[in-house]
Each structure stands twice: as C-alpha cells, then as structure tokens.
Motif scaffolding. Sequence first.
Motif, PDB file in Angstrom:
ATOM      1  N   ILE A 194       0.854  -1.332   0.055  1.00  6.93           N
ATOM      2  CA  ILE A 194       0.168   0.024  -0.082  1.00  6.93           C
ATOM      3  C   ILE A 194       0.766   1.342  -0.016  1.00  6.93           C
ATOM      4  O   ILE A 194       0.647   2.326  -0.556  1.00  6.93           O
ATOM      5  CB  ILE A 194      -0.977  -0.014   1.163  1.00  6.93           C
ATOM      6  N   TYR A 195       1.993   1.362   0.747  1.00  6.39           N
ATOM      7  CA  TYR A 195       2.698   2.357   0.902  1.00  6.39           C
ATOM      8  C   TYR A 195       3.469   2.641  -0.467  1.00  6.39           C
ATOM      9  O   TYR A 195       3.658   3.632  -0.903  1.00  6.39           O
ATOM     10  CB  TYR A 195       3.858   2.038   1.833  1.00  6.39           C
ATOM     11  N   MET A 196       3.628   1.593  -1.169  1.00  5.37           N
ATOM     12  CA  MET A 196       4.183   1.651  -2.701  1.00  5.37           C
ATOM     13  C   MET A 196       3.326   2.079  -3.730  1.00  5.37           C
ATOM     14  O   MET A 196       3.701   2.221  -4.876  1.00  5.37           O
ATOM     15  CB  MET A 196       4.908   0.544  -2.777  1.00  5.37           C
ATOM     16  N   GLY A 197       2.183   2.301  -3.152  1.00  2.00           N
ATOM     17  CA  GLY A 197       1.117   2.915  -4.182  1.00  2.00           C
ATOM     18  C   GLY A 197       0.231   2.000  -4.519  1.00  2.00           C
ATOM     19  O   GLY A 197      -0.728   2.263  -5.295  1.00  2.00           O
ATOM     20  N   GLU A 198       0.007   0.539  -4.110  1.00  2.00           N
ATOM     21  CA  GLU A 198      -0.655  -0.326  -4.473  1.00  2.00           C
ATOM     22  C   GLU A 198      -1.938  -0.391  -3.772  1.00  2.00           C
ATOM     23  O   GLU A 198      -2.041  -1.355  -2.830  1.00  2.00           O
ATOM     24  CB  GLU A 198      -0.258  -1.883  -4.494  1.00  2.00           C
ATOM     25  N   TYR A 199      -2.752   0.548  -3.783  1.00  2.00           N
ATOM     26  CA  TYR A 199      -3.985   0.799  -2.964  1.00  2.00           C
ATOM     27  C   TYR A 199      -4.907  -0.245  -2.890  1.00  2.00           C
ATOM     28  O   TYR A 199      -5.899  -0.227  -2.223  1.00  2.00           O
ATOM     29  CB  TYR A 199      -4.764   2.244  -3.042  1.00  2.00           C
ATOM     30  N   GLN A 200      -4.926  -1.335  -3.889  1.00  2.00           N
ATOM     31  CA  GLN A 200      -5.908  -2.051  -4.035  1.00  2.00           C
ATOM     32  C   GLN A 200      -5.871  -3.291  -2.926  1.00  2.00           C
ATOM     33  O   GLN A 200      -6.541  -4.078  -2.641  1.00  2.00           O
ATOM     34  CB  GLN A 200      -5.972  -2.927  -5.647  1.00  2.00           C
ATOM     35  N   PHE A 201      -4.733  -3.084  -2.173  1.00  2.00           N
ATOM     36  CA  PHE A 201      -4.680  -4.211  -1.202  1.00  2.00           C
ATOM     37  C   PHE A 201      -5.007  -3.529   0.180  1.00  2.00           C
ATOM     38  O   PHE A 201      -4.819  -4.383   1.179  1.00  2.00           O
ATOM     39  CB  PHE A 201      -2.960  -4.443  -1.071  1.00  2.00           C
ATOM     40  N   ILE A 202      -5.624  -2.354   0.119  1.00  2.00           N
ATOM     41  CA  ILE A 202      -6.129  -1.981   1.366  1.00  2.00           C
ATOM     42  C   ILE A 202      -7.181  -2.849   1.993  1.00  2.00           C
ATOM     43  O   ILE A 202      -7.367  -3.101   3.324  1.00  2.00           O
ATOM     44  CB  ILE A 202      -6.631  -0.640   1.198  1.00  2.00           C
ATOM     45  N   PRO A 203      -8.153  -3.518   1.254  1.00  3.21           N
ATOM     46  CA  PRO A 203      -9.183  -4.562   1.754  1.00  3.21           C
ATOM     47  C   PRO A 203      -8.400  -5.610   2.488  1.00  3.21           C
ATOM     48  O   PRO A 203      -8.936  -6.057   3.548  1.00  3.21           O
ATOM     49  CB  PRO A 203     -10.069  -4.889   0.610  1.00  3.21           C
ATOM     50  N   THR A 204      -7.123  -6.100   1.739  1.00  2.00           N
ATOM     51  CA  THR A 204      -6.507  -7.230   2.300  1.00  2.00           C
ATOM     52  C   THR A 204      -5.837  -7.011   3.675  1.00  2.00           C
ATOM     53  O   THR A 204      -6.010  -7.607   4.705  1.00  2.00           O
ATOM     54  CB  THR A 204      -5.365  -7.522   1.260  1.00  2.00           C
ATOM     55  N   LEU A 205      -5.560  -5.475   3.742  1.00  2.00           N
ATOM     56  CA  LEU A 205      -4.918  -5.171   5.010  1.00  2.00           C
ATOM     57  C   LEU A 205      -5.834  -4.930   6.035  1.00  2.00           C
ATOM     58  O   LEU A 205      -5.875  -5.308   7.492  1.00  2.00           O
ATOM     59  CB  LEU A 205      -4.237  -3.826   4.814  1.00  2.00           C
ATOM     60  N   ILE A 206      -7.011  -4.770   5.996  1.00  2.00           N
ATOM     61  CA  ILE A 206      -8.266  -4.698   6.768  1.00  2.00           C
ATOM     62  C   ILE A 206      -8.556  -6.070   7.242  1.00  2.00           C
ATOM     63  O   ILE A 206      -8.836  -6.109   8.426  1.00  2.00           O
ATOM     64  CB  ILE A 206      -9.416  -3.945   5.938  1.00  2.00           C
ATOM     65  N   ASN A 207      -8.715  -6.756   6.465  1.00  2.00           N
ATOM     66  CA  ASN A 207      -8.694  -8.545   6.746  1.00  2.00           C
ATOM     67  C   ASN A 207      -7.793  -8.952   7.643  1.00  2.00           C
ATOM     68  O   ASN A 207      -7.928  -9.732   8.658  1.00  2.00           O
ATOM     69  CB  ASN A 207      -8.843  -9.402   5.510  1.00  2.00           C
ATOM     70  N   VAL A 208      -6.385  -8.542   7.537  1.00  2.00           N
ATOM     71  CA  VAL A 208      -5.443  -8.868   8.394  1.00  2.00           C
ATOM     72  C   VAL A 208      -5.449  -8.373   9.713  1.00  2.00           C
ATOM     73  O   VAL A 208      -5.345  -8.890  10.918  1.00  2.00           O
ATOM     74  CB  VAL A 208      -3.853  -8.675   7.959  1.00  2.00           C
TER      75      VAL A 208
END
Length: 231
Positions: A194-208
């Motif tokens: 996400i920090y590198m700009g791949e915001y599509q992984f924000i939902p995955t981070l929420i799940n973690v």
Amino acid sequence: MKRFLQYFNYREWTLLFFSYMAIVASFCVAPFFQADRSVFSVFTSMIGILGVILIAKGDVVSHYVYIVFSILYSLMSIATHYYGEAIIYLFVMIPFHISSIISWKKNISDTPREVEVQRTDWKKSALIAVCFALLSIPFYHLLKYLSTDNVVISTLSLTTSCFAGYLMFKRSRFFSAVFAADDIFLLLLWGIKIYMGEYQFIPTLINVVVLTVNDTYSFWCWSKRYLKQKK
C-alpha cells in the motif's frame, strides 16, 4: 439450530459479526481503491476468522477448517507473488494442523470438545525456535530465487509461523500469541504494498487487522482455560 446458536458465547458472536462486517465492508469499498472485488478473497477471509474462533474454543474441528483456509490462502498468495506465504501454509501449517488433530483428540478435557492445555516446556521450545530460525536461512535463499516480494519479512513470517505451529501441536496457551506476532509481519507485507502505491491491497490489510484481533482473543481464551484447568 438452537444448539448451534448456543455453541458460541456472546463475545464470540460479537467478534464474528464485526469481523464479517469488516470483511464485507472491505469488499464494498474495494472499487474506491482501484481494487477488484474478489468473492474468493472474502470467502477465504471468512473461513479464516471462523477457524480462529473455533481454535479459541479449543475445538478440534478448528483444524479441519484451517486446513481448508490454508489451501485457499495459499492460492491467493501465489496470485500476488507472495510465494513464502504459500509455502508456509501448504507445507508448514497444513502438516501442523494435521498433527494437532491427532494431539488434541488424545487430550480432551472433561468439558465436551475442549482440549486440555499443556504447560509450556520453555527449554525445549527455545531449542525448537532456534532450529526453525536456522531453517529459515535456506528458505530465505529459496524465496529470493523465486523473486518473492519483501523476502526478508516473508522469511521472518516463516520462523514465527513454524514456532506457533509447534506450540499449537503441543497445546501451549502461547501459540495464539505467537500467531498474533506473525500477524504483524502480515500487516507489514501488505502495508508495504500500500505504501508503494498499490492501494488495491487496502481491503486485504483490513482483513489482516481483523485476524490480529481474533488471534489476540484466542490467546486470552487459552490463558483463561489454562488457569481453569489448573485448579
């Protein structure tokens, strides 16, 4: 149906409800972060949360659920080039869960479907931890050869996962605490993307994040169970 509803206490139903709501919410907001809506990811996350809650209850069924989760999560990890996570869940966690099924079934307490907590042998556990740390060295080179993203964090995740799996097999109350520590590495893995700009992984981070909360609850349950059985 009544028996099923009574199986989980109010804390567990609350955790399940808010965990699933967070997962569904991450699915709904995915387009805002230019992420594809993945029903597969949502289903995998829900299976994982259910497995953690069942483990918190000391139920042997939890391992069967987690074997299914491990297969699904491995497929998702391969798709995102996190080969380390795939290797951990396919070749480390599944064998540990199979071994734990055997170990837990042999050590059921008087309380129905609840495993007996074993006192932790810290000398032996420390030796095992060192062995896993040494095994992480060739694993690091394997992941590097496979061009795995964030290879150092993936390697550290292997060490903590192996140690947590061992403690789970030994029925130690601390295994969930180590799993919660491993969740921190997962937060870093997905947070870096996400920090590198791949915001599509924000939902995955929420799940973690949701998984970390549930692992923490599992540690609390096992600590409480240990004190109750010790009396």
